[in-house]
Design a protein around this motif. Structure first.
Motif, mmCIF file in Angstrom:
data_model
loop_
_atom_site.group_PDB
_atom_site.id
_atom_site.type_symbol
_atom_site.label_atom_id
_atom_site.label_comp_id
_atom_site.label_asym_id
_atom_site.label_seq_id
_atom_site.Cartn_x
_atom_site.Cartn_y
_atom_site.Cartn_z
ATOM 1 N N TYR A 3 0.853 -1.189 0.000
ATOM 2 C CA TYR A 3 0.000 0.000 0.000
ATOM 3 C C TYR A 3 0.889 1.239 0.000
ATOM 4 O O TYR A 3 1.940 1.262 0.636
ATOM 5 C CB TYR A 3 -0.891 0.031 1.242
ATOM 6 N N ALA A 4 0.432 2.270 -0.703
ATOM 7 C CA ALA A 4 1.187 3.522 -0.750
ATOM 8 C C ALA A 4 0.238 4.672 -1.056
ATOM 9 O O ALA A 4 -0.898 4.478 -1.505
ATOM 10 C CB ALA A 4 2.296 3.451 -1.804
ATOM 11 N N MET A 5 0.730 5.890 -0.818
ATOM 12 C CA MET A 5 -0.067 7.090 -1.083
ATOM 13 C C MET A 5 0.565 7.917 -2.197
ATOM 14 O O MET A 5 1.783 8.102 -2.246
ATOM 15 C CB MET A 5 -0.200 7.951 0.173
ATOM 16 N N TYR A 6 -0.299 8.417 -3.085
ATOM 17 C CA TYR A 6 0.117 9.263 -4.201
ATOM 18 C C TYR A 6 -0.810 10.476 -4.286
ATOM 19 O O TYR A 6 -1.850 10.532 -3.623
ATOM 20 C CB TYR A 6 0.019 8.498 -5.528
ATOM 21 N N ALA A 7 -0.441 11.422 -5.135
ATOM 22 C CA ALA A 7 -1.287 12.554 -5.510
ATOM 23 C C ALA A 7 -1.188 12.693 -7.024
ATOM 24 O O ALA A 7 -0.287 12.116 -7.650
ATOM 25 C CB ALA A 7 -0.819 13.832 -4.812
ATOM 26 N N PRO A 8 -2.093 13.434 -7.640
ATOM 27 C CA PRO A 8 -1.956 13.666 -9.080
ATOM 28 C C PRO A 8 -0.636 14.367 -9.398
ATOM 29 O O PRO A 8 -0.156 15.204 -8.627
ATOM 30 C CB PRO A 8 -3.153 14.572 -9.406
ATOM 31 N N ALA A 9 -0.029 14.017 -10.521
ATOM 32 C CA ALA A 9 1.215 14.664 -10.946
ATOM 33 C C ALA A 9 1.012 16.173 -11.024
ATOM 34 O O ALA A 9 -0.019 16.650 -11.495
ATOM 35 C CB ALA A 9 1.647 14.121 -12.296
ATOM 36 N N GLY A 10 1.996 16.911 -10.556
ATOM 37 C CA GLY A 10 1.908 18.369 -10.571
ATOM 38 C C GLY A 10 1.459 18.965 -9.254
ATOM 39 O O GLY A 10 1.436 20.199 -9.099
ATOM 40 N N THR A 11 1.116 18.138 -8.288
ATOM 41 C CA THR A 11 0.761 18.640 -6.963
ATOM 42 C C THR A 11 1.973 19.374 -6.375
ATOM 43 O O THR A 11 3.096 18.882 -6.466
ATOM 44 C CB THR A 11 0.339 17.483 -6.042
ATOM 45 N N PRO A 12 1.785 20.560 -5.799
ATOM 46 C CA PRO A 12 2.927 21.348 -5.306
ATOM 47 C C PRO A 12 3.841 20.565 -4.372
ATOM 48 O O PRO A 12 3.381 19.834 -3.488
ATOM 49 C CB PRO A 12 2.257 22.518 -4.582
ATOM 50 N N ALA A 13 5.134 20.735 -4.565
ATOM 51 C CA ALA A 13 6.128 20.004 -3.777
ATOM 52 C C ALA A 13 5.976 20.221 -2.269
ATOM 53 O O ALA A 13 6.113 19.267 -1.498
ATOM 54 C CB ALA A 13 7.532 20.384 -4.237
ATOM 55 N N PRO A 14 5.708 21.443 -1.803
ATOM 56 C CA PRO A 14 5.549 21.619 -0.351
ATOM 57 C C PRO A 14 4.395 20.797 0.228
ATOM 58 O O PRO A 14 4.459 20.347 1.374
ATOM 59 C CB PRO A 14 5.302 23.120 -0.196
ATOM 60 N N VAL A 15 3.335 20.617 -0.551
ATOM 61 C CA VAL A 15 2.210 19.801 -0.098
ATOM 62 C C VAL A 15 2.638 18.342 -0.006
ATOM 63 O O VAL A 15 2.336 17.647 0.972
ATOM 64 C CB VAL A 15 1.000 19.959 -1.048
ATOM 65 N N ILE A 16 3.355 17.870 -1.019
ATOM 66 C CA ILE A 16 3.857 16.497 -1.009
ATOM 67 C C ILE A 16 4.770 16.277 0.206
ATOM 68 O O ILE A 16 4.677 15.264 0.903
ATOM 69 C CB ILE A 16 4.619 16.179 -2.304
ATOM 70 N N GLU A 17 5.643 17.239 0.453
ATOM 71 C CA GLU A 17 6.582 17.117 1.571
ATOM 72 C C GLU A 17 5.853 17.088 2.912
ATOM 73 O O GLU A 17 6.193 16.298 3.798
ATOM 74 C CB GLU A 17 7.581 18.275 1.525
ATOM 75 N N ARG A 18 4.832 17.933 3.060
ATOM 76 C CA ARG A 18 4.060 17.949 4.313
ATOM 77 C C ARG A 18 3.333 16.620 4.498
ATOM 78 O O ARG A 18 3.340 16.033 5.588
ATOM 79 C CB ARG A 18 3.056 19.102 4.284
ATOM 80 N N LEU A 19 2.714 16.116 3.441
ATOM 81 C CA LEU A 19 1.989 14.852 3.530
ATOM 82 C C LEU A 19 2.941 13.703 3.838
ATOM 83 O O LEU A 19 2.603 12.798 4.613
ATOM 84 C CB LEU A 19 1.241 14.585 2.217
ATOM 85 N N ASN A 20 4.132 13.727 3.252
ATOM 86 C CA ASN A 20 5.101 12.665 3.522
ATOM 87 C C ASN A 20 5.511 12.676 4.994
ATOM 88 O O ASN A 20 5.610 11.615 5.626
ATOM 89 C CB ASN A 20 6.319 12.813 2.619
ATOM 90 N N ARG A 21 5.742 13.875 5.542
ATOM 91 C CA ARG A 21 6.121 13.970 6.961
ATOM 92 C C ARG A 21 5.022 13.398 7.853
ATOM 93 O O ARG A 21 5.292 12.640 8.791
ATOM 94 C CB ARG A 21 6.408 15.423 7.346
ATOM 95 N N GLU A 22 3.778 13.759 7.550
ATOM 96 C CA GLU A 22 2.666 13.287 8.371
ATOM 97 C C GLU A 22 2.462 11.785 8.211
ATOM 98 O O GLU A 22 2.165 11.080 9.187
ATOM 99 C CB GLU A 22 1.377 14.043 8.007
ATOM 100 N N LEU A 23 2.624 11.290 6.987
ATOM 101 C CA LEU A 23 2.437 9.857 6.735
ATOM 102 C C LEU A 23 3.505 9.040 7.444
ATOM 103 O O LEU A 23 3.206 8.012 8.073
ATOM 104 C CB LEU A 23 2.468 9.590 5.233
ATOM 105 N N ARG A 24 4.745 9.503 7.372
ATOM 106 C CA ARG A 24 5.830 8.769 8.027
ATOM 107 C C ARG A 24 5.666 8.789 9.545
ATOM 108 O O ARG A 24 5.937 7.788 10.228
ATOM 109 C CB ARG A 24 7.178 9.361 7.622
ATOM 110 N N ALA A 25 5.244 9.912 10.082
ATOM 111 C CA ALA A 25 5.014 9.989 11.528
ATOM 112 C C ALA A 25 3.905 9.035 11.951
ATOM 113 O O ALA A 25 3.998 8.370 12.993
ATOM 114 C CB ALA A 25 4.673 11.422 11.926
ATOM 115 N N PHE A 26 2.863 8.954 11.138
ATOM 116 C CA PHE A 26 1.738 8.073 11.448
ATOM 117 C C PHE A 26 2.132 6.604 11.383
ATOM 118 O O PHE A 26 1.894 5.840 12.327
ATOM 119 C CB PHE A 26 0.585 8.355 10.485
#
Length: 323
Positions: A252-275
């Motif tokens: 299982y993994a999480m993605y977003a549509p291509a072109g999603t702003p990098a800061p949003v991706i980075e924030r989501l990655n931090r939250e996902l890894r913490a979870f």
């Protein structure tokens, strides 16, 4: 600072802000509810994992996260919907190897590119496949099942609801030299219900869906597709003990549509890894038979490319013809 220096500094700051929409996205995101597209039905392992992630994101982001189940087409309907969504940080995609690695080899045509059309966020967990049979079937172990199938060629049936459940079924028939009838379903829970009802003899499922049925006595587990037993069901042996080399791990993994702003991706990655790394989450996922797994976005991107080749090879070896 002179007035002239102050004005020059202010102008530089204004120019920097005007050319940094990504940072603006990060500072003001999210301001409304998010949705997570799930390419399989409610009650599937994918759905269970997505809801756990969604609950966490709701808490830490301060906005509701809605689960949007888009089942069908071996997950490709949901994947296509996610790929075509606006890359604004408000549509996420929690999915499996089925859509991101296996679909291009399972289907003659798909309407999305699993690499180009998605921005990787992070991995969540691995899952072996669990071989389950209706308790009325007169078998107690995998060797019994193989002997029964050989005595009744073409008579036994097995269900599937994803690549992670179809491929191990095809691997079993190929490696054991048996002939069984494949019955495809739109999602894993639908197939599993018919196995419980005795309409179908057996099914490979993901651990999150199948483990509660085994613990509840509704189905009998004959094996797991990992090389070692799973802590959630320690008495269920690896299939490789009977069929040497039988190994398969879905994920299982999480993605977003291509072109999603990098800061949003980075924030989501931090939250996902913490979870995923939190002790309570590790305990919950392990109890479901899953193996918690985290990554950076780049690590998921590299992993995904390797998985495309791996699943193409597995599907070819299992003799599955694209639909």
């Amino acid at each position: 600072m002179t007035r002239r220096q102050f004005l020059q500094t202010a102008a530089c700051v204004a120019a920097a802000l005007s050319t940094a929409p990504a940072w603006a996205q990060e500072l003001h995101w999210p301001t409304r509810p998010l949705r997570i597209i799930v390419p399989f039905g409610a009650g599937s392992g994918n759905d269970i994992v997505a809801r756990l992630v969604g609950d966490h994101l709701t808490r830490v982001l301060g906005q509701p996260v809605v689960i949007d189940n888009r089942a069908g087409g071996n997950g490709t309907i949901g994947a296509d919907a996610a790929a075509r969504s606006a890359p604004d940080g408000y549509t996420l995609f929690v999915t499996t190897n089925t859509t991101q690695a296996a679909a291009p080899s399972l289907m003659k045509k798909i309407n999305y590119d699993p690499i180009k059309d998605f921005a990787p966020i992070g991995r969540i967990a691995n899952t072996p496949a669990l071989l389950l049979v209706n308790p009325a079937l007169p078998v107690k172990a995998l060797a019994d099942l193989i002997a029964l199938a050989k005595a009744r060629p073409g008579k036994l049936t097995y269900a599937s609801g994803s690549a992670g459940t179809l491929v191990p079924g095809a691997m079993l028939t190929s490696m054991a030299g048996i002939d069984m009838l494949h019955v495809p379903y739109k999602s894993i829970p639908l197939g599993l219900n018919d196995v419980i009802a005795g309409q179908v003899d057996m099914m490979f499922t993901d651990m999150a869906t199948g483990t509660p049925q085994v613990k509840g006595g509704k189905l009998r587990a004959l094996g797991v597709s990992s090389l070692a037993p799973v802590p959630a069901l320690p008495d269920v042996p690896p299939i490789a003990q009977t069929l040497k080399g039988f190994e398969l791990l879905a994920w299982y993994a999480m993605y977003a549509p291509a072109g999603t702003p990098a800061p949003v991706i980075e924030r989501l990655n931090r939250e996902l890894r913490a979870f995923v790394g939190a002790p309570a989450t590790v305990e919950r996922l392990t109890a479901l038979g899953l193996q918690p797994m985290t990554s950076t976005p780049q690590e998921l991107a590299d992993f995904g490319r390797g998985e495309l080749a791996k699943w193409a090879r597995l599907i070819q070896q299992a003799g599955i013809q694209p639909e």
